[in-house]
Design an enzyme around this catalytic site. Structure first.
Site, PDB file in Angstrom:
ATOM      1  N   ASP A 108      29.071 122.937 112.686  1.00 51.24           N
ATOM      2  CA  ASP A 108      30.040 121.869 112.922  1.00 51.24           C
ATOM      3  C   ASP A 108      29.451 120.875 113.916  1.00 51.24           C
ATOM      4  O   ASP A 108      28.795 121.272 114.901  1.00 51.24           O
ATOM      5  CB  ASP A 108      31.329 122.488 113.474  1.00 51.24           C
ATOM      6  CG  ASP A 108      32.403 121.449 113.744  1.00 51.24           C
ATOM      7  OD1 ASP A 108      33.222 121.217 112.846  1.00 51.24           O
ATOM      8  OD2 ASP A 108      32.405 120.877 114.850  1.00 51.24           O
TER       9      ASP A 108
ATOM     10  N   ASN B 110      33.735 109.000 116.053  1.00 49.22           N
ATOM     11  CA  ASN B 110      34.570 108.098 115.253  1.00 49.22           C
ATOM     12  C   ASN B 110      35.413 107.182 116.121  1.00 49.22           C
ATOM     13  O   ASN B 110      35.560 105.983 115.843  1.00 49.22           O
ATOM     14  CB  ASN B 110      35.485 108.917 114.329  1.00 49.22           C
ATOM     15  CG  ASN B 110      34.759 109.440 113.097  1.00 49.22           C
ATOM     16  OD1 ASN B 110      33.827 108.807 112.602  1.00 49.22           O
ATOM     17  ND2 ASN B 110      35.179 110.590 112.601  1.00 49.22           N
TER      18      ASN B 110
ATOM     19  N   HIS C  55      34.455 104.626 112.191  1.00 45.80           N
ATOM     20  CA  HIS C  55      34.245 105.571 111.093  1.00 45.80           C
ATOM     21  C   HIS C  55      32.993 105.258 110.271  1.00 45.80           C
ATOM     22  O   HIS C  55      32.407 106.168 109.676  1.00 45.80           O
ATOM     23  CB  HIS C  55      35.475 105.597 110.182  1.00 45.80           C
ATOM     24  CG  HIS C  55      36.652 106.265 110.811  1.00 45.80           C
ATOM     25  ND1 HIS C  55      36.820 107.630 110.834  1.00 45.80           N
ATOM     26  CD2 HIS C  55      37.733 105.748 111.472  1.00 45.80           C
ATOM     27  CE1 HIS C  55      37.938 107.938 111.460  1.00 45.80           C
ATOM     28  NE2 HIS C  55      38.524 106.813 111.850  1.00 45.80           N
TER      29      HIS C  55
ATOM     30  N   ASP D  77      30.213 107.941 109.333  1.00 47.67           N
ATOM     31  CA  ASP D  77      29.647 108.210 108.004  1.00 47.67           C
ATOM     32  C   ASP D  77      28.122 108.218 108.047  1.00 47.67           C
ATOM     33  O   ASP D  77      27.471 109.037 107.375  1.00 47.67           O
ATOM     34  CB  ASP D  77      30.124 107.162 107.005  1.00 47.67           C
ATOM     35  CG  ASP D  77      31.602 107.314 106.660  1.00 47.67           C
ATOM     36  OD1 ASP D  77      32.179 108.371 106.986  1.00 47.67           O
ATOM     37  OD2 ASP D  77      32.172 106.367 106.066  1.00 47.67           O
TER      38      ASP D  77
ATOM     39  N   GLU E 190      33.544 117.438 109.272  1.00 44.38           N
ATOM     40  CA  GLU E 190      32.232 117.495 109.910  1.00 44.38           C
ATOM     41  C   GLU E 190      31.627 118.894 109.861  1.00 44.38           C
ATOM     42  O   GLU E 190      30.679 119.201 110.576  1.00 44.38           O
ATOM     43  CB  GLU E 190      32.338 117.029 111.382  1.00 44.38           C
ATOM     44  CG  GLU E 190      33.160 117.913 112.277  1.00 44.38           C
ATOM     45  CD  GLU E 190      34.644 117.536 112.313  1.00 44.38           C
ATOM     46  OE1 GLU E 190      35.278 117.817 113.338  1.00 44.38           O
ATOM     47  OE2 GLU E 190      35.153 116.952 111.337  1.00 44.38           O
TER      48      GLU E 190
END
Length: 362
Positions: A241, A249, A254, A258, A284
């Site tokens: 993770d 973010n 965002h 990405d 994630e």
């Protein structure tokens, strides 16, 4: 083929449709090309016979020339199906008349095989009609054979001309068969290729994550189920993770988030062993499956990966930043089910988060 060349113009005219709706452009093109082949065949026969002085055979060749020229012209006036039927009837007449007048030895009866192939390729339904037509052609061939066994041809050809006619007929029969097979099979192969590619894309969409290109959860579960069916399989599973991804973010947006997910996915693919199954488990989280590796061997690969990811520098617009991952690793014990293994990996991932992140818990 160059635009506006004479060959381009001829090809465009051959492929020109009939003006009717819902008709096969491929079929009318094949009808015209096959008609042209028969037309050229008749023309060659005219030239060949003109040197021999066989008036009866020359008249027959000229009539064939006129017949197929008429069929070619009519193909631009009538519907595709009508043109198709006219051509079939004309080839039948041409074959029967030539066998009747010139006999069996010149090989013209093999044009019945051309008709058989033409009908089976050109119609994608009507199986019963195809079979009945095949039986008709078979019966007609037998009738012509036995007729020629009992009766002499109307026009007698010497051996040289008979041999020459056999060569000409054989050439145009093979040419016709080749053209029919090529023109129809090309379309079939193109359609099959497109269908295979379309199915491949659908399969990829169903099995992969759109953003990262990694396998999705659905495909991962299928792979795990298949893998665990193999007895005595050495498997290590790691659930990892991205640490503080929400902060990425919230701080950088965002779009940058990405970018991080994509870069991490690329690093997995470059730095992990080639047979590692890599999937985006959700958000994630990533699930890494290591077939044929035990836990200790997997830790070595993960430690190298952990260091490489820490070295990546991301441009957040307002500043640069780096990220880390936490890893929960389990080794298959040969009796636990998938749910148990994933739960254990999740617990070790949680333990790594609680104890400071950026570490491998095994």
């Amino acid at each position: 083929m160059k635009e506006n060349s004479i060959f381009s113009t001829i090809y465009e005219n051959i492929c020109r449709d009939t003006g009717k709706q819902n008709e096969s452009a491929k079929l009318i093109a094949v009808v015209r090309i096959l008609t042209l082949t028969m037309l050229i065949h008749s023309f060659v026969c005219c030239i060949l016979i003109s040197f021999t002085g066989h008036i009866g055979r020359l008249v027959l060749a000229l009539l064939s020339l006129v017949l197929f020229l008429t069929v070619f012209v009519l193909s631009y006036r009538y519907s595709t199906f009508t043109s198709y039927c006219i051509l079939n009837v004309c080839i039948l007449i041409f074959t029967v008349v030539n066998v009747y007048y010139l006999g069996w030895d010149i090989g013209v009866q093999h044009f019945l095989t051309v008709l058989l192939v033409f009908v089976f390729f050109s119609k994608y339904k009507h199986e019963t009609a195809k079979l009945l037509f095949a039986l008709f052609l078979f019966a007609l061939r037998l009738i012509l054979y036995f007729y020629c066994k009992i009766n002499d041809p109307v026009v007698s050809l010497n051996s040289d001309l008979s041999g020459a006619m056999q060569i000409v007929n054989s050439f145009f029969i093979f040419l016709s068969l080749g053209l029919i097979a090529y023109l129809f099979s090309t379309t079939t192969q193109e359609m099959e290729g497109k269908l295979i590619e379309y199915n491949r894309k659908l399969m990829k969409q169903a099995n992969t994550d759109t953003l990262t290109g990694l396998y999705n959860r659905r495909r991962t579960m299928e792979y795990l189920e298949q893998l665990l069916k193999t007895p005595d399989t050495q498997i290590s599973i790691c659930l990892c993770d991205i640490d503080f991804f929400k902060r990425v973010n919230d701080t950088y947006g965002h779009d940058i988030g990405d970018v991080v997910l994509k870069k991490i996915s690329e690093t997995f693919q470059k730095r992990l062993p080639p047979d590692t199954f890599i999937s985006r488990w959700g958000g994630e989280e990533f699930l890494l499956i290591f077939p044929r590796l035990n836990g200790d061997e997997t830790i070595i690969a993960l430690e190298t990966l952990r260091q490489k990811i820490k070295e990546i520098v991301f441009d957040g617009g307002i500043e640069t930043f780096s990220i880390t991952l936490t890893y929960g690793l389990v080794e298959y014990d040969y009796h636990s089910d998938i749910t148990t293994l994933l739960k254990e990996a999740d617990e070790k991932l949680y333990l790594g988060k609680e104890s400071g992140r950026d570490r491998i818990v095994f």
